[in-house]
Design a protein around this motif. Structure first.
Motif, PDB file in Angstrom:
ATOM      1  N   GLU A  65       0.827  -1.206   0.000  1.00 24.45           N
ATOM      2  CA  GLU A  65       0.000   0.000   0.000  1.00 24.45           C
ATOM      3  C   GLU A  65       0.861   1.256   0.000  1.00 24.45           C
ATOM      4  O   GLU A  65       1.834   1.363   0.745  1.00 24.45           O
ATOM      5  CB  GLU A  65      -0.907  -0.006   1.234  1.00 24.45           C
ATOM      6  N   GLY A  66       0.511   2.199  -0.868  1.00 23.57           N
ATOM      7  CA  GLY A  66       1.241   3.446  -0.960  1.00 23.57           C
ATOM      8  C   GLY A  66       0.662   4.517  -0.050  1.00 23.57           C
ATOM      9  O   GLY A  66      -0.362   4.307   0.611  1.00 23.57           O
ATOM     10  N   PRO A  67       1.299   5.688  -0.003  1.00 15.10           N
ATOM     11  CA  PRO A  67       0.805   6.773   0.857  1.00 15.10           C
ATOM     12  C   PRO A  67      -0.559   7.269   0.402  1.00 15.10           C
ATOM     13  O   PRO A  67      -0.916   7.171  -0.776  1.00 15.10           O
ATOM     14  CB  PRO A  67       1.879   7.863   0.704  1.00 15.10           C
ATOM     15  N   GLN A  68      -1.310   7.799   1.367  1.00 12.47           N
ATOM     16  CA  GLN A  68      -2.659   8.276   1.072  1.00 12.47           C
ATOM     17  C   GLN A  68      -2.648   9.768   0.757  1.00 12.47           C
ATOM     18  O   GLN A  68      -1.752  10.505   1.151  1.00 12.47           O
ATOM     19  CB  GLN A  68      -3.601   8.012   2.248  1.00 12.47           C
ATOM     20  N   GLY A  69      -3.699  10.201   0.055  1.00 13.74           N
ATOM     21  CA  GLY A  69      -3.842  11.616  -0.257  1.00 13.74           C
ATOM     22  C   GLY A  69      -5.246  11.910  -0.745  1.00 13.74           C
ATOM     23  O   GLY A  69      -5.978  11.004  -1.165  1.00 13.74           O
ATOM     24  N   PRO A  70      -5.662  13.177  -0.705  1.00 11.96           N
ATOM     25  CA  PRO A  70      -7.002  13.546  -1.182  1.00 11.96           C
ATOM     26  C   PRO A  70      -7.110  13.419  -2.697  1.00 11.96           C
ATOM     27  O   PRO A  70      -6.135  13.619  -3.423  1.00 11.96           O
ATOM     28  CB  PRO A  70      -7.143  15.004  -0.730  1.00 11.96           C
ATOM     29  N   VAL A  71      -8.304  13.081  -3.163  1.00 13.15           N
ATOM     30  CA  VAL A  71      -8.557  12.914  -4.589  1.00 13.15           C
ATOM     31  C   VAL A  71      -9.900  13.562  -4.926  1.00 13.15           C
ATOM     32  O   VAL A  71     -10.881  13.360  -4.210  1.00 13.15           O
ATOM     33  CB  VAL A  71      -8.593  11.427  -4.997  1.00 13.15           C
ATOM     34  N   THR A  72      -9.918  14.340  -5.988  1.00  9.42           N
ATOM     35  CA  THR A  72     -11.169  14.901  -6.497  1.00  9.42           C
ATOM     36  C   THR A  72     -11.578  14.116  -7.734  1.00  9.42           C
ATOM     37  O   THR A  72     -10.839  14.065  -8.716  1.00  9.42           O
ATOM     38  CB  THR A  72     -11.015  16.385  -6.856  1.00  9.42           C
ATOM     39  N   VAL A  73     -12.745  13.492  -7.672  1.00  6.60           N
ATOM     40  CA  VAL A  73     -13.267  12.704  -8.788  1.00  6.60           C
ATOM     41  C   VAL A  73     -14.397  13.494  -9.431  1.00  6.60           C
ATOM     42  O   VAL A  73     -15.341  13.903  -8.756  1.00  6.60           O
ATOM     43  CB  VAL A  73     -13.772  11.329  -8.313  1.00  6.60           C
ATOM     44  N   ARG A  74     -14.275  13.710 -10.737  1.00  5.15           N
ATOM     45  CA  ARG A  74     -15.276  14.507 -11.465  1.00  5.15           C
ATOM     46  C   ARG A  74     -16.038  13.641 -12.457  1.00  5.15           C
ATOM     47  O   ARG A  74     -15.482  12.702 -13.032  1.00  5.15           O
ATOM     48  CB  ARG A  74     -14.595  15.670 -12.203  1.00  5.15           C
ATOM     49  N   ARG A  75     -17.299  13.998 -12.640  1.00  8.49           N
ATOM     50  CA  ARG A  75     -18.135  13.314 -13.621  1.00  8.49           C
ATOM     51  C   ARG A  75     -18.319  14.236 -14.821  1.00  8.49           C
ATOM     52  O   ARG A  75     -18.620  15.425 -14.666  1.00  8.49           O
ATOM     53  CB  ARG A  75     -19.488  12.955 -13.029  1.00  8.49           C
ATOM     54  N   LYS A  76     -18.141  13.661 -16.028  1.00 15.78           N
ATOM     55  CA  LYS A  76     -18.346  14.424 -17.251  1.00 15.78           C
ATOM     56  C   LYS A  76     -19.593  13.924 -17.959  1.00 15.78           C
ATOM     57  O   LYS A  76     -19.833  12.724 -18.034  1.00 15.78           O
ATOM     58  CB  LYS A  76     -17.132  14.293 -18.174  1.00 15.78           C
ATOM     59  N   SER A  77     -20.372  14.870 -18.458  1.00 18.22           N
ATOM     60  CA  SER A  77     -21.573  14.547 -19.221  1.00 18.22           C
ATOM     61  C   SER A  77     -21.578  15.369 -20.503  1.00 18.22           C
ATOM     62  O   SER A  77     -20.995  16.451 -20.562  1.00 18.22           O
ATOM     63  CB  SER A  77     -22.844  14.844 -18.410  1.00 18.22           C
ATOM     64  N   ARG A  78     -22.243  14.839 -21.501  1.00 14.60           N
ATOM     65  CA  ARG A  78     -22.316  15.536 -22.781  1.00 14.60           C
ATOM     66  C   ARG A  78     -23.541  16.423 -22.814  1.00 14.60           C
ATOM     67  O   ARG A  78     -24.665  15.946 -22.730  1.00 14.60           O
ATOM     68  CB  ARG A  78     -22.345  14.527 -23.925  1.00 14.60           C
ATOM     69  N   GLN A  79     -23.319  17.721 -22.901  1.00 16.02           N
ATOM     70  CA  GLN A  79     -24.392  18.706 -22.936  1.00 16.02           C
ATOM     71  C   GLN A  79     -24.293  19.500 -24.240  1.00 16.02           C
ATOM     72  O   GLN A  79     -23.297  20.168 -24.489  1.00 16.02           O
ATOM     73  CB  GLN A  79     -24.290  19.660 -21.741  1.00 16.02           C
ATOM     74  N   MET A  80     -25.316  19.375 -25.076  1.00 18.21           N
ATOM     75  CA  MET A  80     -25.361  20.099 -26.354  1.00 18.21           C
ATOM     76  C   MET A  80     -24.114  19.802 -27.199  1.00 18.21           C
ATOM     77  O   MET A  80     -23.523  20.694 -27.822  1.00 18.21           O
ATOM     78  CB  MET A  80     -25.498  21.609 -26.120  1.00 18.21           C
ATOM     79  N   GLY A  81     -23.679  18.535 -27.176  1.00 16.24           N
ATOM     80  CA  GLY A  81     -22.550  18.126 -27.999  1.00 16.24           C
ATOM     81  C   GLY A  81     -21.190  18.396 -27.400  1.00 16.24           C
ATOM     82  O   GLY A  81     -20.169  18.112 -28.028  1.00 16.24           O
ATOM     83  N   ILE A  82     -21.137  18.925 -26.166  1.00 15.96           N
ATOM     84  CA  ILE A  82     -19.867  19.263 -25.529  1.00 15.96           C
ATOM     85  C   ILE A  82     -19.762  18.507 -24.209  1.00 15.96           C
ATOM     86  O   ILE A  82     -20.711  18.472 -23.414  1.00 15.96           O
ATOM     87  CB  ILE A  82     -19.760  20.783 -25.271  1.00 15.96           C
ATOM     88  N   TRP A  83     -18.586  17.895 -23.964  1.00 20.72           N
ATOM     89  CA  TRP A  83     -18.349  17.206 -22.698  1.00 20.72           C
ATOM     90  C   TRP A  83     -17.930  18.220 -21.644  1.00 20.72           C
ATOM     91  O   TRP A  83     -16.946  18.948 -21.822  1.00 20.72           O
ATOM     92  CB  TRP A  83     -17.268  16.150 -22.859  1.00 20.72           C
ATOM     93  N   ILE A  84     -18.703  18.292 -20.567  1.00 21.14           N
ATOM     94  CA  ILE A  84     -18.392  19.233 -19.494  1.00 21.14           C
ATOM     95  C   ILE A  84     -18.502  18.510 -18.147  1.00 21.14           C
ATOM     96  O   ILE A  84     -19.131  17.454 -18.032  1.00 21.14           O
ATOM     97  CB  ILE A  84     -19.349  20.449 -19.500  1.00 21.14           C
ATOM     98  N   ASN A  85     -17.858  19.093 -17.116  1.00 24.91           N
ATOM     99  CA  ASN A  85     -17.957  18.553 -15.761  1.00 24.91           C
ATOM    100  C   ASN A  85     -19.328  18.877 -15.187  1.00 24.91           C
ATOM    101  O   ASN A  85     -19.730  20.042 -15.131  1.00 24.91           O
ATOM    102  CB  ASN A  85     -16.868  19.151 -14.877  1.00 24.91           C
ATOM    103  N   THR A  86     -20.043  17.844 -14.755  1.00 29.44           N
ATOM    104  CA  THR A  86     -21.383  18.037 -14.210  1.00 29.44           C
ATOM    105  C   THR A  86     -21.491  17.621 -12.746  1.00 29.44           C
ATOM    106  O   THR A  86     -22.570  17.691 -12.166  1.00 29.44           O
ATOM    107  CB  THR A  86     -22.416  17.251 -15.033  1.00 29.44           C
ATOM    108  N   GLY A  87     -20.413  17.179 -12.156  1.00 28.42           N
ATOM    109  CA  GLY A  87     -20.444  16.801 -10.748  1.00 28.42           C
ATOM    110  C   GLY A  87     -19.070  16.410 -10.276  1.00 28.42           C
ATOM    111  O   GLY A  87     -18.194  16.057 -11.075  1.00 28.42           O
ATOM    112  N   SER A  88     -18.840  16.490  -8.986  1.00 26.66           N
ATOM    113  CA  SER A  88     -17.547  16.097  -8.426  1.00 26.66           C
ATOM    114  C   SER A  88     -17.714  15.739  -6.956  1.00 26.66           C
ATOM    115  O   SER A  88     -18.653  16.202  -6.292  1.00 26.66           O
ATOM    116  CB  SER A  88     -16.517  17.222  -8.573  1.00 26.66           C
ATOM    117  N   VAL A  89     -16.806  14.916  -6.471  1.00 27.15           N
ATOM    118  CA  VAL A  89     -16.773  14.521  -5.071  1.00 27.15           C
ATOM    119  C   VAL A  89     -15.327  14.565  -4.597  1.00 27.15           C
ATOM    120  O   VAL A  89     -14.427  14.065  -5.281  1.00 27.15           O
ATOM    121  CB  VAL A  89     -17.358  13.110  -4.856  1.00 27.15           C
ATOM    122  N   GLU A  90     -15.109  15.181  -3.466  1.00 30.10           N
ATOM    123  CA  GLU A  90     -13.779  15.223  -2.860  1.00 30.10           C
ATOM    124  C   GLU A  90     -13.653  14.041  -1.911  1.00 30.10           C
ATOM    125  O   GLU A  90     -14.315  13.979  -0.871  1.00 30.10           O
ATOM    126  CB  GLU A  90     -13.582  16.524  -2.094  1.00 30.10           C
TER     127      GLU A  90
END
Length: 251
Positions: A65-90
């Motif tokens: 096991e390696g060292p721990q650290g914070p991670v931000t996970v983002r969700r991308k969704s396609r809106q009007m033909g463009i992929w954008i970030n629509t949600g995230s969790v820290e």
């Protein structure tokens, strides 16, 4: 309900009996240089017995096991033909690297309640550091993080990679990727018999930048203004040298 919970804890706790782990590592420190492209580490050992071997198959689990650290996970969704970030969790903390090697698939010898207590498998190890997953909308993000790091070879589940000879000698080989981060890593070894952990062993592994890589990292952390000036000067010099070479050979 309380009595059942206590019974599960008793079943999961290691039975300090006649079998214990005696183990060693092929290397206790790994140096990261500018040409680092991965490494290997061998974890080996034996089962020490103070009495005749009990009945039932013996299994060995080795985790790194390696060292721990914070991670931000983002969700991308396609809106009007463009992929954008629509949600995230820290996610407050997650292991940067986690690998599991076993004598055979965990489901064949490891009870779920034991895994939940010791956090051995990849999903349980991730849960050990991610309180945010308990939120109803966080589970998909944690699963996405696990999938991404599995593809990057930062999380690994390798059933059958622990070689056990005569229920006494064992070894496990870990191939470490080139994108390791610096820090303190931890090896854990579990002896499992009849769905119970009968002994546990831990050992540290140090991963550090060395040479020029270490000097530049320390400079950037301890003297950011000087590091910035040096980076700018190097970029200016590289641009001037490229321009001078171009003018000499093509003018």
């Amino acid at each position: 309900m309380l009595r059942l919970a206590l019974l599960l804890i008793v079943i999961a706790l290691p039975a300090r009996a006649a079998e214990t782990v005696v183990a060693g590592l092929s290397r206790e420190s790994i140096g990261i240089t500018t040409s680092f492209d991965g490494s290997e580490i061998l974890i080996f050992g034996a089962v020490k017995r103070a009495a005749p071997e009990p009945s039932g198959p013996l299994d060995v689990i080795v985790t790194l096991e390696g060292p721990q650290g914070p991670v931000t996970v983002r969700r991308k969704s396609r809106q009007m033909g463009i992929w954008i970030n629509t949600g995230s969790v820290e996610i407050p903390s997650a292991p940067s690297y986690y690998a599991v090697a076993t004598t055979r698939p965990e489901r064949q010898f490891l009870a779920p309640e034991v895994d939940e207590i010791y956090r051995i498998t990849v999903p349980q190890a991730l849960r050990n550091y991610t309180d945010a997953i308990e939120r109803a909308n966080a589970a998909p993000y944690a699963e996405a993080l696990q999938r991404i790091r599995l593809r990057q070879s930062l999380y690994k589940d390798n059933p059958g990679d622990v070689k056990l000879l005569d229920d006494t000698l064992f070894r496990a080989d870990f191939k470490l990727p080139a994108n390791l981060i610096e820090g303190d890593y931890k090896v854990r070894i579990f002896l499992v018999r009849k769905y119970r952990v009968i002994d546990e062993y831990t050992a540290p592994v140090s991963v550090r930048k060395v040479g020029l890589e270490r000097w530049l990292y320390a400079l950037s952390q301890n003297y950011p203004p000087l590091y910035g000036i040096m980076s700018l000067a190097l970029a200016v010099f590289a641009g001037w040298a490229a321009n001078a070479a171009f003018r000499r050979f093509f003018s």
